[in-house]
Design an enzyme around this catalytic site. Structure first.
Site, PDB file in Angstrom:
ATOM      1  N   LYS A 122      39.140  69.962  74.500  1.00 61.09           N
ATOM      2  CA  LYS A 122      39.617  71.238  74.067  1.00 61.09           C
ATOM      3  C   LYS A 122      40.734  72.093  75.173  1.00 61.09           C
ATOM      4  O   LYS A 122      41.574  72.842  74.631  1.00 61.09           O
ATOM      5  CB  LYS A 122      38.468  72.219  73.537  1.00 61.09           C
ATOM      6  CG  LYS A 122      37.673  71.775  72.479  1.00 61.09           C
ATOM      7  CD  LYS A 122      38.501  71.473  71.394  1.00 61.09           C
ATOM      8  CE  LYS A 122      37.668  70.869  70.218  1.00 61.09           C
ATOM      9  NZ  LYS A 122      38.417  70.768  68.888  1.00 61.09           N
ATOM     10  N   ASP A 163      38.670  57.470  58.910  1.00 62.06           N
ATOM     11  CA  ASP A 163      37.985  57.752  60.269  1.00 62.06           C
ATOM     12  C   ASP A 163      38.928  58.099  61.300  1.00 62.06           C
ATOM     13  O   ASP A 163      39.753  57.273  62.089  1.00 62.06           O
ATOM     14  CB  ASP A 163      37.144  56.625  60.713  1.00 62.06           C
ATOM     15  CG  ASP A 163      36.281  56.814  61.963  1.00 62.06           C
ATOM     16  OD1 ASP A 163      36.710  57.772  62.818  1.00 62.06           O
ATOM     17  OD2 ASP A 163      35.709  56.011  62.287  1.00 62.06           O
ATOM     18  N   GLY A 183      37.099  73.444  58.128  1.00 64.29           N
ATOM     19  CA  GLY A 183      37.688  72.710  57.406  1.00 64.29           C
ATOM     20  C   GLY A 183      37.821  73.113  55.930  1.00 64.29           C
ATOM     21  O   GLY A 183      39.125  73.402  55.261  1.00 64.29           O
ATOM     22  N   TYR A 228      33.939  67.288  75.869  1.00 64.34           N
ATOM     23  CA  TYR A 228      34.290  68.438  74.832  1.00 64.34           C
ATOM     24  C   TYR A 228      35.078  69.556  75.505  1.00 64.34           C
ATOM     25  O   TYR A 228      36.389  69.979  74.957  1.00 64.34           O
ATOM     26  CB  TYR A 228      33.088  69.022  74.082  1.00 64.34           C
ATOM     27  CG  TYR A 228      33.380  69.988  73.034  1.00 64.34           C
ATOM     28  CD1 TYR A 228      34.113  69.292  71.825  1.00 64.34           C
ATOM     29  CD2 TYR A 228      33.303  71.133  73.036  1.00 64.34           C
ATOM     30  CE1 TYR A 228      34.365  70.064  70.718  1.00 64.34           C
ATOM     31  CE2 TYR A 228      33.434  71.843  71.810  1.00 64.34           C
ATOM     32  CZ  TYR A 228      34.111  71.458  70.748  1.00 64.34           C
ATOM     33  OH  TYR A 228      34.501  72.407  69.863  1.00 64.34           O
ATOM     34  N   GLY A 288      32.317  73.030  56.836  1.00 63.64           N
ATOM     35  CA  GLY A 288      32.460  73.835  58.068  1.00 63.64           C
ATOM     36  C   GLY A 288      33.912  74.654  58.008  1.00 63.64           C
ATOM     37  O   GLY A 288      34.319  74.643  56.716  1.00 63.64           O
ATOM     38  N   SER A 339      38.767  75.667  71.163  1.00 63.88           N
ATOM     39  CA  SER A 339      37.447  76.310  71.038  1.00 63.88           C
ATOM     40  C   SER A 339      37.630  77.302  72.493  1.00 63.88           C
ATOM     41  O   SER A 339      38.191  77.177  73.420  1.00 63.88           O
ATOM     42  CB  SER A 339      36.301  75.155  71.576  1.00 63.88           C
ATOM     43  OG  SER A 339      35.277  75.624  71.760  1.00 63.88           O
ATOM     44  N   GLY A 361      39.206  67.302  58.684  1.00 64.07           N
ATOM     45  CA  GLY A 361      37.879  67.713  58.925  1.00 64.07           C
ATOM     46  C   GLY A 361      37.462  68.671  57.404  1.00 64.07           C
ATOM     47  O   GLY A 361      36.944  69.615  57.748  1.00 64.07           O
TER      48      GLY A 361
HETATM   49  N1  LIG Z   1      31.280  75.483  65.131  1.00 60.64           N
HETATM   50  C1  LIG Z   1      31.610  75.668  66.133  1.00 60.64           C
HETATM   51  O1  LIG Z   1      30.671  76.612  66.726  1.00 60.64           O
HETATM   52  C2  LIG Z   1      32.832  75.713  66.595  1.00 60.64           C
HETATM   53  C3  LIG Z   1      33.425  76.434  67.885  1.00 60.64           C
HETATM   54  C4  LIG Z   1      34.745  76.022  68.417  1.00 60.64           C
HETATM   55  C5  LIG Z   1      35.282  75.053  67.868  1.00 60.64           C
HETATM   56  N2  LIG Z   1      34.834  74.308  66.778  1.00 60.64           N
HETATM   57  C6  LIG Z   1      35.747  73.383  66.315  1.00 60.64           C
HETATM   58  O2  LIG Z   1      35.773  73.316  64.940  1.00 60.64           O
HETATM   59  C7  LIG Z   1      36.533  72.359  64.522  1.00 60.64           C
HETATM   60  C8  LIG Z   1      35.602  72.053  63.057  1.00 60.64           C
HETATM   61  O3  LIG Z   1      34.309  71.843  63.355  1.00 60.64           O
HETATM   62  P1  LIG Z   1      33.085  72.508  62.482  1.00 60.64           P
HETATM   63  O4  LIG Z   1      32.749  73.662  63.335  1.00 60.64           O
HETATM   64  O5  LIG Z   1      33.553  73.042  60.988  1.00 60.64           O
HETATM   65  O6  LIG Z   1      32.254  71.563  62.468  1.00 60.64           O
HETATM   66  P2  LIG Z   1      31.659  70.623  61.284  1.00 60.64           P
HETATM   67  O7  LIG Z   1      30.945  71.229  59.937  1.00 60.64           O
HETATM   68  O8  LIG Z   1      30.548  69.596  61.854  1.00 60.64           O
HETATM   69  O9  LIG Z   1      32.814  69.704  60.815  1.00 60.64           O
HETATM   70  C9  LIG Z   1      33.600  68.854  61.494  1.00 60.64           C
HETATM   71  C10 LIG Z   1      34.657  68.178  60.469  1.00 60.64           C
HETATM   72  O10 LIG Z   1      35.225  67.182  61.094  1.00 60.64           O
HETATM   73  C11 LIG Z   1      34.978  65.847  60.304  1.00 60.64           C
HETATM   74  N3  LIG Z   1      35.107  64.584  61.234  1.00 60.64           N
HETATM   75  C12 LIG Z   1      34.221  64.492  62.298  1.00 60.64           C
HETATM   76  N4  LIG Z   1      34.266  63.205  62.558  1.00 60.64           N
HETATM   77  C13 LIG Z   1      35.305  62.539  61.872  1.00 60.64           C
HETATM   78  C14 LIG Z   1      36.145  61.425  62.066  1.00 60.64           C
HETATM   79  N5  LIG Z   1      35.909  60.436  62.878  1.00 60.64           N
HETATM   80  N6  LIG Z   1      37.351  61.272  61.592  1.00 60.64           N
HETATM   81  C15 LIG Z   1      37.639  62.388  60.359  1.00 60.64           C
HETATM   82  N7  LIG Z   1      36.935  63.584  60.369  1.00 60.64           N
HETATM   83  C16 LIG Z   1      35.943  63.570  61.130  1.00 60.64           C
HETATM   84  C17 LIG Z   1      33.794  65.911  59.518  1.00 60.64           C
HETATM   85  O11 LIG Z   1      33.738  65.262  58.336  1.00 60.64           O
HETATM   86  P3  LIG Z   1      33.170  63.959  58.149  1.00 60.64           P
HETATM   87  O12 LIG Z   1      31.751  63.934  58.758  1.00 60.64           O
HETATM   88  O13 LIG Z   1      33.025  63.853  56.699  1.00 60.64           O
HETATM   89  O14 LIG Z   1      34.153  62.800  58.674  1.00 60.64           O
HETATM   90  C18 LIG Z   1      33.940  67.316  59.396  1.00 60.64           C
HETATM   91  O15 LIG Z   1      34.701  67.896  58.015  1.00 60.64           O
HETATM   92  C19 LIG Z   1      36.160  70.999  65.588  1.00 60.64           C
HETATM   93  O16 LIG Z   1      37.182  70.632  66.179  1.00 60.64           O
HETATM   94  C20 LIG Z   1      35.152  71.751  66.434  1.00 60.64           C
HETATM   95  O17 LIG Z   1      35.240  71.332  67.817  1.00 60.64           O
HETATM   96  C21 LIG Z   1      33.728  74.513  66.335  1.00 60.64           C
END
Ligand SMILES: NC(=O)c1ccc[n+]([C@@H]2O[C@H](COP(=O)([O-])OP(=O)(O)OC[C@H]3O[C@@H](n4cnc5c(N)ncnc54)[C@H](OP(=O)(O)O)[C@@H]3O)[C@@H](O)[C@H]2O)c1
Length: 253
Positions: free
Chosen positions: A155, A61, A16, A151, A14, A138, A10
């Site tokens: 988690k 993916d 990542g 979800y 975000g 999360s 990821g």
């Molecule tokens: N933001 C929040 O409020 C929050 C809160 C708690 C936990 N989290 C967790 O934090 C983690 C990162 O999320 P984020 O907040 O940074 O959101 P984000 O900006 O949507 O990032 C998600 C990342 O996952 C990748 N991804 C999605 N589907 C994928 C697939 N099928 N194969 C490979 N990569 C994939 C996306 O890249 P591509 O689209 O290029 O594949 C992107 O790099 C997640 O596990 C999320 O559950 C987030």
């Protein structure tokens, strides 16, 4: 030159991206994985120019068993210093109404890919007597969430799995930790179906700081943000009916 690599899933947006910059600022070479090759290449170029590290881009993916098999194999052959299992997404909506294919992809990514990648790196880390696995869970892990049922359950798995791994690896020099962010400023909620959900949000850099402190203190899990810690610690004390009432109210606001 250091021959180990930090693997960040990821890594195209975000959290990542913030993880990749933190690791690169400490001199780690980075393997960046996600689906969007263009965005990964941009992040990689930025890491090389700002931190002088080596990068490898893996467009994959991770929700597809066939798609991720080659990547898991590649990771198992790589000397990995850090695995950041960060790729994940959620889905807002009642379970009976959401796309079944999306349910499967969510579980494949949030649960299966994370587990397979942990298994791919653990033996090498144990034999080297060092390494760190950061599994991004999360605050959703601490209670059932109607309107985001899959979800929250996925988690909860990440949290439990990582805490058990923390114990198993405790004496080997390898660290495992579940990171539990609350609402954070990324594309997560837009991708989940509603960017308006959840008000105050932490920055990705704050979340990564929390992960680093948790690793340093050798914690089995850590929650980002004081308010989120409070909610996480009290959530499980309430009866399930009250937990679901409160959590449904929050996601449907
Ligand atoms: N933001 C929040 O409020 C929050 C809160 C708690 C936990 N989290 C967790 O934090 C983690 C990162 O999320 P984020 O907040 O940074 O959101 P984000 O900006 O949507 O990032 C998600 C990342 O996952 C990748 N991804 C999605 N589907 C994928 C697939 N099928 N194969 C490979 N990569 C994939 C996306 O890249 P591509 O689209 O290029 O594949 C992107 O790099 C997640 O596990 C999320 O559950 C987030």
């Amino acid at each position: 030159m250091d021959s180990t690599w930090a693997v960040v899933t990821g890594a195209s947006s975000g959290l990542g991206v913030a993880f990749a910059h933190r690791l690169a600022s400490e001199g780690a070479n980075i393997v960046l994985a996600a689906r969007s090759e263009d965005r990964l290449e941009q992040v990689a170029a930025d890491l090389r120019s700002r931190h002088g590290v080596r990068t490898r881009v893996s467009p994959v993916d991770l929700s597809s068993p066939d798609g991720r098999a080659g990547f898991v194999e590649e990771v198992s052959r790589t000397p990995v210093s850090h695995l950041i299992n960060n790729a994940g997404f959620g889905t807002l909506g009642d379970f009976a109404e959401i796309d079944p294919a999306r349910v499967t992809q969510e579980l494949e990514l949030d649960v299966v890919a994370l587990t397979e990648l942990s298994r791919a790196v653990a033996p090498g880390m144990v034999s080297r007597g060092r390494g760190a696995i950061v599994n991004v869970a999360s605050t959703a892990a601490f209670q059932p969430i109607p309107g985001m049922a899959v979800y929250a359950a996925a988690k909860a798995y990440v949290l439990r799995f990582s805490c058990a791994l923390w114990d198993e690896l405790h004496a080997t020099g390898v660290r495992a930790i579940a990171l539990c962010p609350g609402p954070t400023q990324t594309s997560f909620f837009a991708n989940a179906g509603n960017s308006e959900v959840m008000g105050r949000r932490r920055t990705p850099e704050q979340v990564v700081d929390t992960a680093w402190i948790g690793l340093k203190r050798h914690r089995p899990y850590t929650v980002d943000g004081l308010g989120n810690w409070g909610l996480a610690l009290t959530a499980g004390l309430a009866p399930v009916r009250l937990q679901t009432l409160i959590s449904r109210g929050i996601v449907s606001r």
